[in-house]
Scaffold this active site. Structure first.
Site, PDB file in Angstrom:
ATOM      1  N   HIS A  70      19.540  15.805 -16.551  1.00  0.00           N
ATOM      2  CA  HIS A  70      20.124  16.373 -17.773  1.00  0.00           C
ATOM      3  C   HIS A  70      21.637  16.353 -17.637  1.00  0.00           C
ATOM      4  O   HIS A  70      22.163  16.617 -16.557  1.00  0.00           O
ATOM      5  CB  HIS A  70      19.642  17.818 -17.979  1.00  0.00           C
ATOM      6  CG  HIS A  70      19.826  18.307 -19.371  1.00  0.00           C
ATOM      7  ND1 HIS A  70      21.020  18.806 -19.823  1.00  0.00           N
ATOM      8  CD2 HIS A  70      18.966  18.340 -20.416  1.00  0.00           C
ATOM      9  CE1 HIS A  70      20.880  19.145 -21.099  1.00  0.00           C
ATOM     10  NE2 HIS A  70      19.657  18.865 -21.491  1.00  0.00           N
TER      11      HIS A  70
ATOM     12  N   ASP B 231      11.514  17.899 -21.515  1.00  0.00           N
ATOM     13  CA  ASP B 231      10.504  16.905 -21.926  1.00  0.00           C
ATOM     14  C   ASP B 231       9.422  16.692 -20.888  1.00  0.00           C
ATOM     15  O   ASP B 231       8.396  16.078 -21.177  1.00  0.00           O
ATOM     16  CB  ASP B 231      11.212  15.572 -22.211  1.00  0.00           C
ATOM     17  CG  ASP B 231      12.106  15.695 -23.426  1.00  0.00           C
ATOM     18  OD1 ASP B 231      13.329  15.549 -23.282  1.00  0.00           O
ATOM     19  OD2 ASP B 231      11.576  15.997 -24.507  1.00  0.00           O
TER      20      ASP B 231
HETATM   21  C1  SDX Z   1      16.911  15.813 -23.853  1.00  0.00           C
HETATM   22  O1  SDX Z   1      21.702  16.993 -24.256  1.00  0.00           O
HETATM   23  C2  SDX Z   1      20.685  17.711 -24.410  1.00  0.00           C
HETATM   24  O2  SDX Z   1      20.760  18.922 -24.429  1.00  0.00           O
HETATM   25  C3  SDX Z   1      19.362  16.990 -24.588  1.00  0.00           C
HETATM   26  C4  SDX Z   1      18.128  17.839 -24.679  1.00  0.00           C
HETATM   27  C5  SDX Z   1      18.122  18.675 -25.939  1.00  0.00           C
HETATM   28  O3  SDX Z   1      17.417  19.711 -25.950  1.00  0.00           O
HETATM   29  O4  SDX Z   1      18.726  18.252 -26.946  1.00  0.00           O
HETATM   30  O5  SDX Z   1      18.041  18.694 -23.556  1.00  0.00           O
HETATM   31  C6  SDX Z   1      16.854  17.002 -24.755  1.00  0.00           C
HETATM   32  O6  SDX Z   1      17.332  14.784 -24.271  1.00  0.00           O
HETATM   33  C7  SDX Z   1      16.506  15.986 -22.395  1.00  0.00           C
HETATM   34  C8  SDX Z   1      16.731  14.679 -21.564  1.00  0.00           C
HETATM   35  C9  SDX Z   1      15.527  13.764 -21.806  1.00  0.00           C
HETATM   36  N1  SDX Z   1      15.758  12.448 -21.222  1.00  0.00           N
HETATM   37  C10 SDX Z   1      15.066  11.999 -20.148  1.00  0.00           C
HETATM   38  O7  SDX Z   1      14.262  12.700 -19.504  1.00  0.00           O
HETATM   39  C11 SDX Z   1      15.332  10.545 -19.791  1.00  0.00           C
HETATM   40  C12 SDX Z   1      15.577  10.422 -18.259  1.00  0.00           C
HETATM   41  N2  SDX Z   1      16.860  11.087 -17.939  1.00  0.00           N
HETATM   42  C13 SDX Z   1      18.040  10.216 -17.889  1.00  0.00           C
HETATM   43  O8  SDX Z   1      18.056   9.214 -18.860  1.00  0.00           O
HETATM   44  C14 SDX Z   1      19.331  11.041 -17.721  1.00  0.00           C
HETATM   45  O9  SDX Z   1      19.099  11.979 -16.751  1.00  0.00           O
HETATM   46  C15 SDX Z   1      19.950  11.720 -18.930  1.00  0.00           C
HETATM   47  C16 SDX Z   1      20.168  10.800 -20.054  1.00  0.00           C
HETATM   48  C17 SDX Z   1      19.088  12.853 -19.375  1.00  0.00           C
HETATM   49  C18 SDX Z   1      21.300  12.314 -18.471  1.00  0.00           C
HETATM   50  O10 SDX Z   1      22.093  11.234 -18.164  1.00  0.00           O
HETATM   51  P1  SDX Z   1      23.617  11.435 -17.640  1.00  0.00           P
HETATM   52  O11 SDX Z   1      24.023  12.866 -17.681  1.00  0.00           O
HETATM   53  O12 SDX Z   1      24.488  10.464 -18.390  1.00  0.00           O
HETATM   54  O13 SDX Z   1      23.511  11.083 -16.140  1.00  0.00           O
HETATM   55  P2  SDX Z   1      23.814   9.679 -15.541  1.00  0.00           P
HETATM   56  O14 SDX Z   1      23.099   8.625 -16.333  1.00  0.00           O
HETATM   57  O15 SDX Z   1      25.289   9.553 -15.386  1.00  0.00           O
HETATM   58  O16 SDX Z   1      23.086   9.786 -14.121  1.00  0.00           O
HETATM   59  C19 SDX Z   1      23.755  10.312 -13.003  1.00  0.00           C
HETATM   60  C20 SDX Z   1      23.057   9.659 -11.814  1.00  0.00           C
HETATM   61  C21 SDX Z   1      23.006   8.130 -11.923  1.00  0.00           C
HETATM   62  O17 SDX Z   1      22.917   7.627 -10.598  1.00  0.00           O
HETATM   63  P3  SDX Z   1      24.334   7.137  -9.854  1.00  0.00           P
HETATM   64  O18 SDX Z   1      24.958   6.113 -10.803  1.00  0.00           O
HETATM   65  O19 SDX Z   1      25.150   8.387  -9.707  1.00  0.00           O
HETATM   66  O20 SDX Z   1      23.870   6.547  -8.547  1.00  0.00           O
HETATM   67  O21 SDX Z   1      21.677  10.085 -11.760  1.00  0.00           O
HETATM   68  C22 SDX Z   1      20.822   8.951 -11.973  1.00  0.00           C
HETATM   69  C23 SDX Z   1      21.675   7.857 -12.586  1.00  0.00           C
HETATM   70  O22 SDX Z   1      21.152   6.583 -12.264  1.00  0.00           O
HETATM   71  N3  SDX Z   1      19.756   9.413 -12.870  1.00  0.00           N
HETATM   72  C24 SDX Z   1      18.462   9.119 -12.727  1.00  0.00           C
HETATM   73  C25 SDX Z   1      17.820   9.812 -13.772  1.00  0.00           C
HETATM   74  N4  SDX Z   1      18.713  10.478 -14.510  1.00  0.00           N
HETATM   75  C26 SDX Z   1      19.917  10.216 -13.962  1.00  0.00           C
HETATM   76  N5  SDX Z   1      17.792   8.364 -11.826  1.00  0.00           N
HETATM   77  C27 SDX Z   1      16.453   8.299 -11.987  1.00  0.00           C
HETATM   78  N6  SDX Z   1      15.754   8.950 -12.965  1.00  0.00           N
HETATM   79  C28 SDX Z   1      16.408   9.705 -13.854  1.00  0.00           C
HETATM   80  N7  SDX Z   1      15.710  10.349 -14.815  1.00  0.00           N
END
Ligand code: SDX
Length: 438
Positions: free
Chosen positions: A315, A373
């Protein structure tokens, strides 16, 4: 005593521009709780520079009094009330009143509000014809985008955004009609007749009635299921300036009508990185299939060359735990137990996946925890919803958050049309080249 305030602080942050040797002071604005903000509105005029923050990781887009999230502590407050207490003691319609009006309703205010919503649940009969234009196998979210966007063609008398009365009528209409529109999308996709709302049912009961009842048989709404439904709506109602809410605010900043703005929010929520994740979690758990494949999926999620991510994890704001996920995990056990769905394999896989991920350095270092989720899909599946309806349910619940944030923006005297700038790295000016010279 909790208070609302924008501190009158007179603190400043000084920016030193080494390219000119000049110093600039920018006011540091305190909120009632949470991080202070640096007021950079005069930055470009004073320094000739823009800030740069794609994804808005460090940028506050607005001032708001509706929802507060503390990502480090895993706190979520709606108008100051903790989500855990609202989920336990309140109801979705009471939360709608709170989000829209800022205070919990008195008994009579609540009854009046519930009656208002109940009496706006039907949609214009002509709207039924819109559905017939879609293929039966259209994703319900595609139908939601289209039908909600079309509402402004039916409710011209509540599209003047400068009239407070019309803003409130549009808010009530959207909260009241979104469940009807959503369930009609489902009924259309399975070839069953639309089910009209009933005024003798609560919001959650009505939703379940319109989803699952058929003319050929009586349908009795289970109190267990309707209570779980109402709680799921509560947990998804609003969440600060997330992607879809920011989309609604951006669309509304140009003066677009509220129905068009909510349709824009629905489109943004559909993305798998946002509200589409609940559907993606179920697909992922089904793909994993058994506990012994969890390790392989976790390795894939860590592999930078593999686009696969662990859906339902991570998140932008929560770096400790998502309080909603905790409530949902508890509800998942309660609902499955009450419905007699012992050892649901997907729940077993989900819990094992959570356990393993939270012991894995990759997830611990990046503070990737289960989000809202992760468990919602398991409950929704247990309640009988198809995965294609999961994000639709999220949109039904989030409509109140979107419209409350839209209303707050319209009523904010300092609001302006949203118009970000950019860091341009394209070609500098060059002369046109005739085609025979290229
Ligand atoms: C919702 O914003 C809100 O409040 C949203 C929400 C709401 O109520 O409105 O809470 C609802 O959207 C919840 C989130 C649902 N999405 C998912 O579950 C999809 C999987 N999660 C990812 O796509 C991700 O964690 C996000 C989109 C939720 C957050 O992305 P960020 O904050 O932009 O984080 P990032 O992409 O910069 O990741 C940081 C690191 C990266 O690795 P490095 O480059 O540092 O090596 O963490 C890794 C990412 O690759 N990473 C993951 C991951 N999420 C982040 N690796 C594996 N699996 C994951 N789920």
């Amino acid at each position: 005593m909790s208070q609302e305030s924008k501190g009158s602080g007179n603190e400043y942050v000084t920016l030193q521009d080494h390219s000119t040797g000049k110093n600039y002071d920018f006011p540091l604005m305190p909120g009632s709780i949470g991080p202070k903000v640096i007021d950079v509105r005069p930055l470009y005029a004073q320094t000739g520079h823009f800030t740069y923050d794609p994804g808005y990781t460090s940028t506050g887009s607005c001032e708001s009094k509706i929802t507060y999230i503390d990502g480090e502590e895993g706190i979520l407050l709606h108008r100051g009330y903790p989500i855990e207490e609202l989920a336990e003691q309140s109801s979705f319609l009471e939360l709608c009143y709170l989000l829209l009006n800022g205070e919990l309703p008195t008994q009579s205010e609540r009854q009046k509000f519930e009656a208002t919503i109940t009496n706006h649940t039907m949609v214009h009969e002509q709207l039924h014809n819109l559905y017939r234009g879609f293929r039966r196998d259209a994703h319900p979210m595609a139908i939601m985008c289209g039908v909600v966007g079309a509402l402004s063609a039916f409710y011209h008398d509540s599209t003047d955004i400068n009239d407070p009365r019309q803003r409130m009528i549009a808010s009530h209409r959207l909260i009241a009609k979104i469940p009807t529109i959503a369930t009609m999308a489902y009924k259309y996709s399975i070839g069953q007749p639309f089910v009209y709302p009933r005024n003798d049912l609560s919001y959650a009961e009505n939703f379940l009635h319109m989803m699952f009842s058929v003319p050929a048989a009586d349908y009795k709404v289970s109190p267990i299921v309707s209570r779980a439904m109402d709680r799921i709506f509560i947990l998804h109602a609003d969440h600060e300036q997330n992607a879809s809410t920011s989309t609604v605010r951006m669309a509304g900043s140009s003066g677009a009508n509220p129905f068009a703005c909510i349709a824009a929010g629905i489109a943004s929520l559909w993305g798998p990185a946002h509200g589409g994740a609940n559907e993606a979690v179920l697909d992922m758990l089904n793909e994993i299939g058994s506990k012994d494949r969890i390790g392989e999926m976790i390795e894939r999620a860590k592999d930078k060359d593999d686009p696969f991510r662990l859906m339902g994890f991570g998140h932008r704001v929560y770096k400790n735990h998502d309080p909603r996920a905790r409530v949902l995990m508890k509800s998942a056990h309660e609902v499955l137990g009450e419905l007699g769905i012992e050892n649901e394999p997907l729940l077993e896989i989900a819990m094992e996946l959570e356990k393993i991920a939270l012991e894995d350095d990759y997830f611990v270092q990046r503070k990737l925890f289960p989000n809202v989720d992760f468990y919602s899909g398991i409950i929704l599946k247990a309640l009988g919803f198809p995965t294609s309806m999961f994000t639709v349910l999220f949109a039904v619940a989030r409509t109140v958050g979107w419209i409350a944030q839209w209303k707050e923006m319209i009523e904010d005297p300092s609001q302006k049309i949203g118009r970000p700038r950019q860091l341009y790295t394209g070609y500098t000016q060059r002369p046109y080249v005739a085609v025979d010279k290229r």
